[in-house]
Design a protein around this motif. Sequence first.
Motif: not given
Length: 350
Positions: A78-81, A83-93
């Motif tokens: 779940l993290a790889v598919t 949460y990680f993409p979501l976290i990367f987007k939110q970290t960028e923001a």
Amino acid sequence: MGVWQRFLANVRLRRFAVLLSVIVVLYLLRGLLSMILLTFIFTFLVFNFAMFLKKKLRLPFHLGVILIYLALIGLLYLAVTIYFPLIFKQTEAMIRYLVDFYQKPSMTANKVFDFFSQYISTSTLSTQLKNGVAIVFKYVTSIGTVGATFIFSLILSFFFTIEERRMANFSQNFLSGPFAWYFQDIYFFAKKFVNTFGIVIETQFIIAIVNTIITTICLAFLKMPQLFSLSLLIFIMSLIPVAGVIISAIPMSVIGYSVGGLRDVIYIIIMLLVVHALESYVLNPKLMSNKTELPIFYTFVVLFVAEKLFGMWGLIVGIPIFTFLLDILGVKAIKQTNKQGKIEKKEKSS
């Protein structure tokens, strides 16, 4: 009595030599140190959790271990598919928030910058920012290596835990023979390491989870953006004693200021103080029968030294390792609750 016999009879000198040899071996294997530490942490946490399930739910130990690792694999998927993409987007923001706050501050923020600009030159600040970006880039580019280390450590810890009885029986063979004294002393240090490093690291993980849940709920009430990214930051920083609270307060305060102004910054600071008080006066005494509390000066010195020796890992394992050394030196021992619920002090160094 010859020199060799006198050496074997001198327990303190012998154990010092054994400990020194272990340190030398670990130094030679320093490239694998992250995998060794991760494997130990996974094994310790999973073993204790499986024993907890066995005691509370009457679940067979091996079945509990298998279910725990299946749950970990599911969470990893779940993290790889997701949460990680979501976290990367939110970290960028989140980074964009910080950059916009610095480049286009509000009127109130301008006064703050004017105040600090009297003491800090723009060139110095720019140099520090560049150095910070370089450090972040270095750690981001090592994500692949960290991921591989994480997976291998998870696999090794699974086989170690699932075969714990067979491992124990086989390891007993080292306690007999001409070099039994050496492995007996290693067992002595290993037992102390588990009862100090293991307890402290387990406590840090539990406290980090509780802190993350409480802080994330409070941030959700404040309607903070990038909640997933902030939650990950809070969890990682909660593993770092004292300094983690200070480090995580900076981005949260900046984002809080951009969302709700000075009022939200005050709310965030109050929230962090309450969470830190909960950790210090409720969680630590509850989770550890005899906690080793270090003065803040010692804590920061240990973190600085550990970061130089172990890199980012040092910020997490520095205090547990220092606690282990205090126990070995007989300065401060940790009490542990045995199976019958009694508190017993670990044996002192001979």
